[in-house]
Design a protein around this motif. Structure first.
Motif, mmCIF file in Angstrom:
data_model
loop_
_atom_site.group_PDB
_atom_site.id
_atom_site.type_symbol
_atom_site.label_atom_id
_atom_site.label_comp_id
_atom_site.label_asym_id
_atom_site.label_seq_id
_atom_site.Cartn_x
_atom_site.Cartn_y
_atom_site.Cartn_z
ATOM 1 N N ARG A 3 -27.733 -13.815 -10.537
ATOM 2 C CA ARG A 3 -28.639 -14.286 -9.483
ATOM 3 C C ARG A 3 -28.002 -15.455 -8.743
ATOM 4 N NH1 ARG A 3 -31.846 -18.613 -11.357
ATOM 5 N NH2 ARG A 3 -31.453 -19.134 -13.528
ATOM 6 N N GLU A 4 -26.672 -15.422 -8.626
ATOM 7 C CA GLU A 4 -25.967 -16.525 -7.978
ATOM 8 C C GLU A 4 -26.371 -16.684 -6.520
ATOM 9 O OE1 GLU A 4 -24.128 -18.658 -10.002
ATOM 10 O OE2 GLU A 4 -25.203 -17.293 -11.317
ATOM 11 N N THR A 5 -26.595 -15.568 -5.831
ATOM 12 C CA THR A 5 -26.993 -15.666 -4.426
ATOM 13 C C THR A 5 -28.375 -16.309 -4.295
ATOM 14 O OG1 THR A 5 -25.646 -13.769 -3.777
ATOM 15 C CG2 THR A 5 -27.469 -14.352 -2.325
ATOM 16 N N SER A 6 -29.296 -15.930 -5.164
ATOM 17 C CA SER A 6 -30.634 -16.530 -5.131
ATOM 18 C C SER A 6 -30.571 -18.026 -5.392
ATOM 19 C CB SER A 6 -31.547 -15.859 -6.165
ATOM 20 O OG SER A 6 -31.841 -14.534 -5.790
ATOM 21 N N LYS A 7 -29.746 -18.439 -6.357
ATOM 22 C CA LYS A 7 -29.602 -19.871 -6.649
ATOM 23 C C LYS A 7 -29.006 -20.599 -5.455
ATOM 24 C CE LYS A 7 -27.349 -19.419 -10.611
ATOM 25 N NZ LYS A 7 -26.670 -19.826 -11.852
ATOM 26 N N TRP A 8 -28.001 -19.976 -4.834
ATOM 27 C CA TRP A 8 -27.366 -20.584 -3.651
ATOM 28 C C TRP A 8 -28.350 -20.686 -2.498
ATOM 29 C CZ3 TRP A 8 -26.659 -18.235 1.143
ATOM 30 C CH2 TRP A 8 -25.871 -18.939 2.060
ATOM 31 N N ARG A 9 -29.139 -19.642 -2.297
ATOM 32 C CA ARG A 9 -30.120 -19.643 -1.200
ATOM 33 C C ARG A 9 -31.149 -20.753 -1.397
ATOM 34 N NH1 ARG A 9 -31.206 -14.414 -1.362
ATOM 35 N NH2 ARG A 9 -32.983 -14.711 -2.733
ATOM 36 N N THR A 10 -31.574 -20.966 -2.636
ATOM 37 C CA THR A 10 -32.505 -22.050 -2.931
ATOM 38 C C THR A 10 -31.869 -23.402 -2.650
ATOM 39 O OG1 THR A 10 -33.620 -20.730 -4.623
ATOM 40 C CG2 THR A 10 -33.894 -23.121 -4.748
ATOM 41 N N LEU A 11 -30.604 -23.553 -3.019
ATOM 42 C CA LEU A 11 -29.895 -24.809 -2.781
ATOM 43 C C LEU A 11 -29.789 -25.113 -1.292
ATOM 44 C CD1 LEU A 11 -28.062 -27.164 -3.870
ATOM 45 C CD2 LEU A 11 -26.128 -25.605 -3.523
ATOM 46 N N ARG A 12 -29.410 -24.141 -0.495
ATOM 47 C CA ARG A 12 -29.205 -24.374 0.940
ATOM 48 C C ARG A 12 -30.511 -24.491 1.710
ATOM 49 N NH1 ARG A 12 -23.872 -24.890 2.467
ATOM 50 N NH2 ARG A 12 -25.039 -26.256 3.844
ATOM 51 N N GLY A 13 -31.550 -23.832 1.248
ATOM 52 C CA GLY A 13 -32.854 -23.971 1.882
ATOM 53 C C GLY A 13 -33.115 -22.939 2.972
ATOM 54 N N LYS A 14 -34.379 -22.765 3.288
ATOM 55 C CA LYS A 14 -34.805 -21.741 4.243
ATOM 56 C C LYS A 14 -34.239 -21.985 5.634
ATOM 57 C CE LYS A 14 -38.966 -19.400 5.969
ATOM 58 N NZ LYS A 14 -38.562 -19.439 7.390
ATOM 59 N N ASP A 15 -34.208 -23.230 6.093
ATOM 60 C CA ASP A 15 -33.713 -23.516 7.441
ATOM 61 C C ASP A 15 -32.255 -23.107 7.586
ATOM 62 O OD1 ASP A 15 -36.164 -24.472 8.177
ATOM 63 O OD2 ASP A 15 -35.635 -26.597 8.003
ATOM 64 N N TYR A 16 -31.445 -23.398 6.573
ATOM 65 C CA TYR A 16 -30.025 -23.029 6.618
ATOM 66 C C TYR A 16 -29.878 -21.510 6.678
ATOM 67 C CZ TYR A 16 -25.085 -22.707 5.313
ATOM 68 O OH TYR A 16 -23.742 -22.418 5.290
ATOM 69 N N VAL A 17 -30.608 -20.821 5.817
ATOM 70 C CA VAL A 17 -30.513 -19.364 5.774
ATOM 71 C C VAL A 17 -30.987 -18.753 7.088
ATOM 72 C CG1 VAL A 17 -31.363 -17.280 4.621
ATOM 73 C CG2 VAL A 17 -30.704 -19.286 3.260
ATOM 74 N N ASP A 18 -32.107 -19.220 7.608
ATOM 75 C CA ASP A 18 -32.627 -18.676 8.864
ATOM 76 C C ASP A 18 -31.647 -18.899 10.015
ATOM 77 O OD1 ASP A 18 -34.896 -17.894 7.542
ATOM 78 O OD2 ASP A 18 -36.160 -19.523 8.295
ATOM 79 N N THR A 19 -30.979 -20.065 10.009
ATOM 80 C CA THR A 19 -30.045 -20.394 11.086
ATOM 81 C C THR A 19 -28.780 -19.561 11.018
ATOM 82 O OG1 THR A 19 -30.848 -22.668 11.206
ATOM 83 C CG2 THR A 19 -28.647 -22.251 12.096
ATOM 84 N N HIS A 20 -28.280 -19.322 9.814
ATOM 85 C CA HIS A 20 -26.967 -18.701 9.653
ATOM 86 C C HIS A 20 -26.997 -17.185 9.470
ATOM 87 C CE1 HIS A 20 -25.895 -22.911 8.971
ATOM 88 N NE2 HIS A 20 -24.653 -22.562 9.192
ATOM 89 N N PHE A 21 -28.172 -16.595 9.299
ATOM 90 C CA PHE A 21 -28.216 -15.168 9.002
ATOM 91 C C PHE A 21 -29.063 -14.382 9.996
ATOM 92 C CE2 PHE A 21 -26.759 -17.042 5.108
ATOM 93 C CZ PHE A 21 -25.814 -16.131 4.649
ATOM 94 N N SER A 22 -28.979 -14.770 11.250
ATOM 95 C CA SER A 22 -29.595 -13.962 12.295
ATOM 96 C C SER A 22 -28.614 -12.877 12.713
ATOM 97 C CB SER A 22 -29.972 -14.841 13.490
ATOM 98 O OG SER A 22 -28.811 -15.470 14.014
ATOM 99 N N GLY A 23 -29.114 -11.846 13.382
ATOM 100 C CA GLY A 23 -28.234 -10.780 13.836
ATOM 101 C C GLY A 23 -27.925 -9.778 12.734
ATOM 102 N N ARG A 24 -26.824 -9.059 12.914
ATOM 103 C CA ARG A 24 -26.438 -8.004 11.978
ATOM 104 C C ARG A 24 -25.632 -8.615 10.832
ATOM 105 N NH1 ARG A 24 -23.299 -2.297 13.498
ATOM 106 N NH2 ARG A 24 -23.666 -1.278 11.474
#
Length: 231
Positions: A3-24
């Motif tokens: 679950r390394e990706t889930s742990k990383w996603r929690t660390l970076r936070g929703k704003d980071y993920v939303d900003t960096h993972f738009s598009g395809r």
């Protein structure tokens, strides 16, 4: 289950993920832990990640993401070049790999994952590993790559438990601890007080610990943008 990706996603936070993972988005080596719901999964069932350049459209993805996959590739540079070919101009490669000192802890072959074929370091001129790559230098070699982030992520990592080398003694302790843990699980005694005391004693005697089995991170992250018209 990793679950390394889930742990990383929690660390970076929703704003980071939303900003960096738009598009395809494509997630290489995702397993059951997809980085974002709209990402295209690519795992063993979809083909060989070292040949993904002929399996998926080149230059078609806004984000190519891979967490804890590159270390499993036989040809690290070749695989990375394939992944980079999928990134569109001005798109991003977000890459996460284990930190060799925090994860492998001076032992090769890997104690914690026998399928690892490479280790990774960051801005270190020397290394104990015979199969080590400086992840920043590796990504810099990609045509048109602009490094935006390159960092160690050691959230919840306990450096007091880290080994600086793996020798015959602590390797033997590790295998004894692993077999003992397996036996305790079969006997449904893993959470028994005596079991916890035994495992604590083995750690104190020098048994290496995979802290990423819990909440800790022991990894390196690189974010690179592909400059326009650079292949």
């Amino acid at each position: 289950m990793s679950r390394e990706t889930s742990k990383w996603r929690t660390l970076r936070g929703k704003d980071y993920v939303d900003t960096h993972f738009s598009g395809r988005v494509i997630d290489i080596g995702c397993g059951p832990d997809l980085v974002v719901p709209h990402a295209e999964p690519f795992d063993l069932s979809h083909g060989n990640a070292e040949e993904i350049g002929r399996l998926r459209p080149q230059g078609a993805y806004d984000v190519v993401f891979s967490s804890h996959c590159l270390e499993h590739m036989r040809d690290v540079k070749g695989a990375l070049a394939q992944w980079w070919s999928l990134v569109r101009d001005s798109g991003y490669l977000i890459l996460i790999v284990p930190d060799e000192d925090l994860y492998e802890q001076g032992g090769w072959p890997s104690l914690f994952n026998s399928d690892h074929k490479a280790t990774f370091r960051l801005r270190k001129k020397t290394t104990w590993s015979p199969v080590s790559y400086d992840i920043e230098e590796l990504v810099k070699e990609l045509p048109g790559a602009e490094i935006l982030e390159c960092m160690r992520q050691d959230y919840e990592y306990d450096y007091a438990l880290q080994k600086t080398s793996i020798n015959g003694w602590n390797r033997a302790l590790f295998y004894f601890a692993a077999s003992t843990t397996s036996l305790l699980r079969r006997l449904q005694l893993s959470n028994h007080a005596l079991a916890r005391v035994l495992m604590s004693l083995l750690v104190k005697l020098g048994a290496p610990v995979d802290q990423t089995a819990g909440d800790a991170l022991a990894q390196l992250q690189v974010v690179a943008r592909k400059c326009a018209s650079q292949g």
